[in-house]
Enzyme design. Structure first.
Site, PDB file in Angstrom:
ATOM      1  N   LYS A 127     101.755  86.845  17.192  1.00 17.68           N
ATOM      2  CA  LYS A 127     100.072  87.751  18.112  1.00 17.68           C
ATOM      3  C   LYS A 127     100.496  88.225  19.134  1.00 17.68           C
ATOM      4  O   LYS A 127     100.976  88.185  20.569  1.00 17.68           O
ATOM      5  CB  LYS A 127      99.777  85.877  18.187  1.00 17.68           C
ATOM      6  CG  LYS A 127      97.670  86.102  19.432  1.00 17.68           C
ATOM      7  CD  LYS A 127      97.415  85.141  19.079  1.00 17.68           C
ATOM      8  CE  LYS A 127      95.929  85.717  20.046  1.00 17.68           C
ATOM      9  NZ  LYS A 127      95.248  85.270  21.210  1.00 17.68           N
ATOM     10  N   GLY A 179      88.595  83.032  27.607  1.00 15.33           N
ATOM     11  CA  GLY A 179      88.287  82.135  28.905  1.00 15.33           C
ATOM     12  C   GLY A 179      86.827  81.990  29.642  1.00 15.33           C
ATOM     13  O   GLY A 179      86.416  80.858  30.198  1.00 15.33           O
ATOM     14  N   ALA A 198      89.586  84.572  21.143  1.00 11.86           N
ATOM     15  CA  ALA A 198      89.040  84.545  22.613  1.00 11.86           C
ATOM     16  C   ALA A 198      87.539  84.255  22.598  1.00 11.86           C
ATOM     17  O   ALA A 198      86.829  84.535  22.367  1.00 11.86           O
ATOM     18  CB  ALA A 198      89.121  85.829  22.702  1.00 11.86           C
ATOM     19  N   GLY A 199      86.896  83.583  23.921  1.00  8.41           N
ATOM     20  CA  GLY A 199      85.699  83.689  23.770  1.00  8.41           C
ATOM     21  C   GLY A 199      84.640  82.292  23.127  1.00  8.41           C
ATOM     22  O   GLY A 199      84.086  82.511  24.079  1.00  8.41           O
ATOM     23  N   ASN A 245      91.749  78.322  23.275  1.00 10.83           N
ATOM     24  CA  ASN A 245      92.520  77.249  23.371  1.00 10.83           C
ATOM     25  C   ASN A 245      91.776  76.659  24.588  1.00 10.83           C
ATOM     26  O   ASN A 245      91.436  75.471  25.041  1.00 10.83           O
ATOM     27  CB  ASN A 245      93.782  78.042  24.393  1.00 10.83           C
ATOM     28  CG  ASN A 245      94.395  76.894  24.687  1.00 10.83           C
ATOM     29  OD1 ASN A 245      95.601  77.759  25.327  1.00 10.83           O
ATOM     30  ND2 ASN A 245      94.601  75.696  24.959  1.00 10.83           N
ATOM     31  N   THR A 246      90.993  77.404  25.484  1.00 12.19           N
ATOM     32  CA  THR A 246      90.061  76.785  27.091  1.00 12.19           C
ATOM     33  C   THR A 246      89.564  75.834  27.084  1.00 12.19           C
ATOM     34  O   THR A 246      89.487  74.988  27.416  1.00 12.19           O
ATOM     35  CB  THR A 246      90.210  78.071  27.262  1.00 12.19           C
ATOM     36  OG1 THR A 246      91.182  79.572  28.071  1.00 12.19           O
ATOM     37  CG2 THR A 246      89.574  77.820  29.017  1.00 12.19           C
TER      38      THR A 246
END
Length: 260
Positions: free
Chosen positions: A96, A157, A184-185, A206-207
């Site tokens: 990645k 995040g 992301a986001g 993830n977050t």
């Protein structure tokens, strides 16, 4: 089923391994998510020592496919070097690819990204590039040899969800044969569902799971969100309209409702 280079999977949710309250919760959350691909940071695991060995043991117990990343790299040289180290450490040609341009937004350096992707693909890597939603950038990555493209929904995040829906839809329309992953986001299962409704092959997050009050329950919720979004896409969503359209047919209206 989503295909990443020559491998086919059933889950449309890819998940990260950082920021969890504990290793046990990380394992439980990944299992609850149903994810078959997890991202890991070389920088974290290359620190060595017993902690790195223990983490790697936890990942192996999950029986998942590992996708190493170049998180934190801010130059082409650094990203390429990190990718080569990851290939040696994890025994995979998957990477990645992240080349970060700005510390505040963690926005990808798209010029450096294309350059690094070109170098790595020539060296036998199968690259998963983290990029913006810009069509010209995605097209250059595909021309370089990327069979997977991973545009962001919003800054890493931020939990804002999809900011530029039209641009992501354009990517899907213009790159029908490329595996597209929103990366992301994303902050809520509804955000993941929206990405899948647009026809994206998968999402990576993830977050949103790791920092939830209950990461295991949130992982399960994202799994359901992905399932709902993909099912809706395959079922065929109706087009939005500017004006109302009655859902009750006029035919058969009782005579006392008829207009004279």
């Amino acid at each position: 089923m989503p295909t990443f280079y020559d491998k086919t999977f059933t889950s449309r949710l890819l998940i990260g391994t950082a920021l969890y309250p504990s290793p046990a919760i990380m394992q439980d959350a990944i299992r609850a998510s149903g994810a078959e691909i997890v991202t890991v940071s070389l920088r974290r695991e290359a620190a060595g020592g017993k902690s790195g060995d223990a983490f790697w043991k936890l990942i192996r117990e999950l029986n998942v496919t590992v996708l190493p990343n170049t998180a934190g790299c801010r130059s082409v040289r650094e990203a390429v070097t990190t990718a080569k180290l990851a290939r040696e450490l994890f025994g995979t040609s998957w990477i990645k690819l992240e080349v970060i341009a700005d510390n505040d937004t963690l926005q990808p350096d798209v010029v450096g990204l294309v350059e690094a992707a070109t170098i790595l693909i020539k060296d036998g890597f199968e690259v998963f590039p983290y990029c913006t939603e810009d069509l010209s950038v995605a097209t250059r990555l595909v021309d370089a040899g990327c069979k997977v493209v991973m545009p962001w929904a919003a800054p890493i995040g931020s939990a804002k969800g999809i900011i530029n829906r039209d641009a992501l839809k354009l990517l899907r329309d213009r790159l029908p044969d490329i595996t597209l992953v929103v990366d992301a986001g994303l902050g809520a299962p509804s955000h993941a569902a929206e990405a899948l409704e647009l026809g994206y092959d998968a999402v990576l997050l993830n977050t949103a799971v790791a920092k939830a009050a209950d990461p295991v329950a949130m992982a399960r919720a994202f799994r359901l969100g992905c399932d709902a979004g993909r099912t809706a896409y395959e079922a065929g969503l109706m087009d939005a309209r500017d004006f109302a359209s009655p859902s009750t047919p006029v035919v058969g209206t009782p005579f006392w409702h008829a207009v004279s």
